[in-house]
Design an enzyme around this catalytic site. Structure first.
Site, PDB file in Angstrom:
ATOM      1  N   HIS A  68      -3.867  -1.654  -6.876  1.00 12.63           N
ATOM      2  CA  HIS A  68      -3.091  -0.494  -7.306  1.00 12.63           C
ATOM      3  C   HIS A  68      -4.041   0.612  -7.760  1.00 12.63           C
ATOM      4  O   HIS A  68      -4.764   0.457  -8.736  1.00 12.63           O
ATOM      5  CB  HIS A  68      -2.125  -0.891  -8.427  1.00 12.63           C
ATOM      6  CG  HIS A  68      -1.024  -1.782  -7.947  1.00 12.63           C
ATOM      7  ND1 HIS A  68      -0.042  -2.292  -8.768  1.00 12.63           N
ATOM      8  CD2 HIS A  68      -0.735  -2.256  -6.710  1.00 12.63           C
ATOM      9  CE1 HIS A  68       0.793  -3.033  -8.058  1.00 12.63           C
ATOM     10  NE2 HIS A  68       0.380  -3.027  -6.812  1.00 12.63           N
TER      11      HIS A  68
ATOM     12  N   ASP B  60       0.822  -1.227   0.000  1.00 12.70           N
ATOM     13  CA  ASP B  60       0.000   0.000   0.000  1.00 12.70           C
ATOM     14  C   ASP B  60       0.850   1.269   0.000  1.00 12.70           C
ATOM     15  O   ASP B  60       0.427   2.313   0.497  1.00 12.70           O
ATOM     16  CB  ASP B  60      -0.952   0.031   1.213  1.00 12.70           C
ATOM     17  CG  ASP B  60      -1.766  -1.240   1.350  1.00 12.70           C
ATOM     18  OD1 ASP B  60      -2.386  -1.636   0.344  1.00 12.70           O
ATOM     19  OD2 ASP B  60      -1.772  -1.842   2.434  1.00 12.70           O
TER      20      ASP B  60
END
EC number: 6.3.4.4
Length: 440
Positions: free
Chosen positions: A43, A15
Site C-alpha cells: 500500500h 493495486d
C-alpha cells in the site's frame, strides 16, 4: 454523527490505490483494521510529496492519533513486521503502542517461504505468480490446523513442540517431493524467541476492542488487501490469493459482526491491471524489457507507474472491464466506488470500456467462475472520446472536462454503482469526495 464501520476493498486484481484512500479517510476513525492477506500487499501512500510503502501494518499508522489492528484473518510474517515497525519509527512515528495484533494470527515462518518458492519453481510455465513470501502455505497450515499462531509465542515450551512437529512435516515435503534444501530447526527456533519479544506485548483481543469501540460510538475502518478478483472463492481460481479479499472477509477476518458493517467502498482503477498469471480479457500486451507490444498498454504502464510496490514486477495493463466490476459489485455489496488514476487516461484520444464478453457466439455479461472458461472469452468494447487535458489535482466536479464526466457516468451505469470518491493524483490532497461515506 452516528458511528460508521467502513470497509475498503479492491474491486479488480489489486493495486487499485486502497492505501491512499484508507489514509485519506482515517482522519475520521479511531482505528484501522487489516483483516486478510499478509506482507504480499503493498500500500503506497504519498503525503506532501513523501512516499511511504506499507506491506503489513494498516495504512492508518501515519496518523498519530489512530490505532491499528491486525486481525485474525492476516497471516503475520514476524521479520516483515519487525522491519516495517523499525522503518516507521526511524521517521519519528510511534508505532508499537498503537499497533494491536490478534493472538489468532497465523505466523509465516521460514518453511512457508521455502515451500512457496519451491512450488512456483516446480510449476514452471504454469506458475501462479505468487510473491514467494509464504502466504499460501501459511493459510494452508491454518486450515489444516497445524499452523503456529501469534498467541503461541506466549508459551515457548509448547511452541517448541509445535514447531518441531510442523518442521518434520514441511521438511519432509521440501526434501523428498520438491528436492529442495530443508529449513534448519535451531536457526528458526532462535528467531522465534526474538519474535516473541516483539509480538507478545502487542497481542490483544481484537473482537473485543472492536466491540468496545462500537459501543463507544467510534468510527472504524476495515482495510482490505489485494482485490476481489483475487479472492480465493470469487476470483479467477486458481490464479488467486489464499484469502477472502471481499467485504465478507472483514467480518470473518477481524471478529466484527457482519450486521455492524455500514458502508462498503470499492476502490476501482479507471483502467485495469493485473500482476502475475491468469486470465485478463482486456489486456493490452506490452513487454517493458523488450519495449514491444501495444502502444496504449505501454502508455498506461508508464503514466500509471505500474510496477508492484511489493515485488517491483511489471503490471499487465488493459482497458476497464465492466463485466468483472459487475461481479465485484455483487459479491461485495458495494455502497460506492472510489475511482482512482483517472489522470493516467488524460492524454488518450479515445478510451475503450469492455461492456460484455463474447463466448461461443453468445453475449456474456458476468465473468465465468473458472480460469479455463475465462481464457476463452473475447471482450466487446464501447469507445468513448478522450479529454486530452490534465485532470491532476482537480477538486470539484464542475472543473472536470466534459468527456471525463461522460466517462465516469458511463462506468457508473455499466457497474451499477455510484462513484462516490475520485482520485486525481497520488497525493492525499488530490482527491474529490462526491459522497462522504461517513455522512450517508
Amino acid at each position: 454523527m452516528v458511528k460508521k464501520n467502513i470497509v475498503v476493498v479492491g474491486t479488480q486484481w489489486g493495486d487499485e490505490g486502497k492505501g491512499k484512500i484508507v489514509d485519506l479517510l482515517t482522519d475520521r476513525v479511531a482505528a484501522v483494521v487489516r483483516f486478510q492477506g499478509g506482507h504480499n500487499a503493498g500500500h503506497t501512500l504519498v503525503i506532501d510529496g513523501k512516499k511511504t510503502v506499507l506491506h503489513l501494518i494498516p495504512s492508518g499508522i501515519l496518523r498519530e492519533d489512530v490505532e491499528c489492528f491486525i486481525g485474525n484473518g492476516v497471516v503475520l510474517a514476524p521479520e516483515a513486521l519487525e522491519k516495517e515497525v523499525a522503518q516507521l519509527e526511524d521517521t519519528g512515528l510511534k508505532v508499537k503502542h498503537r499497533l494491536k495484533i490478534s493472538d489468532a494470527c497465523p505466523l509465516i515462518l521460514d518453511y512457508h517461504v521455502a515451500l512457496d518458492q519451491a512450488r512456483e519453481l516446480a510449476r514452471g510455465n504454469k506458475a501462479i505468480g505468487t510473491t514467494g513470501r509464504g502466504i499460501g502455505p501459511a493459510y494452508e497450515d491454518k486450515v489444516a490446523r497445524r499452523g503456529l499462531r501469534a498467541g503461541d509465542l506466549k508459551n515457548m515450551s509448547q511452541l517448541k513442540q509445535k514447531l518441531q512437529t510442523a518442521m518434520e512435516y514441511h521438511n519432509y515435503m521440501l526434501t523428498n517431493y520438491y528436492k529442495a534444501e530443508p529449513v534448519d530447526f535451531e536457526t528458526l527456533w532462535a528467531k522465534c524467541q526474538a519474535y516473541a519479544d516483539l509480538i507478545v506485548p502487542m497481542l490483544a483481543d481484537i473482537p473485543n476492542l472492536i466491540d468496545l469501540y462500537n459501543k463507544e460510538g467510534k468510527n472504524l475502518m476495515f482495510e482490505g488487501a489485494q482485490g476481489t478478483l483475487l479472492d480465493i472463492d470469487q476470483g479467477t481460481y486458481p490464479y488467486v490469493t489464499s484469502s477472502n479479499t471481499t467485504a465478507g472477509g472483514a467480518a470473518s477476518g477481524s471478529g466484527i459482526g457482519p450486521c455492524q458493517l455500514d458502508y462498503v467502498l470499492g476502490i476501482t482503477k479507471a483502467y485495469a491491471t493485473r500482476v502475475g498469471g491468469g486470465p485478463f480479457p482486456t489486456e493490452l500486451r506490452y513487454d517493458v524489457a523488450t519495449d514491444e507490444g501495444d502502444a496504449v498498454g505501454k502508455e498506461l504502464g508508464t503514466r500509471g507507474r505500474e510496477f508492484g510496490a511489493t515485488t517491483g514486477r511489471q503490471r499487465r495493463c488493459g482497458w476497464f472491464d465492466a463485466v468483472a466490476l459487475r461481479r465485484s459489485a455483487q459479491v461485495n455489496g458495494l455502497t460506492g466506488v472510489c475511482l482512482t488514476k483517472l489522470d493516467v487516461l488524460d492524454e488518450l484520444e479515445e478510451i475503450k470500456v469492455c461492456t460484455k464478453y463474447r463466448k461461443d457466439g453468445q453475449d456474456v455479461f458476468l465473468p465465468p467462475s473458472s480460469a479455463d472458461e475465462y481464457e476463452l472469452v473475447e471482450p466487446h468494447y464501447e469507445t468513448l472520446k478522450g479529454w486530452n487535458t490534465s485532470t491532476v489535482g482537480i477538486d470539484s466536479w464542475d472543473a472536470l472536462p466534459e468527456e471525463a464526466k461522460v466517462y465516469i457516468r458511463f462506468l457508473e451505469k455499466e457497474m451499477g454503482v455510484t462513484v462516490s470518491i475520485l482520485s486525481t493524483g497520488p497525493d492525499r490532497s488530490e482527491t474529490l469526495v462526491l459522497e462522504d461515506p461517513f455522512e450517508v
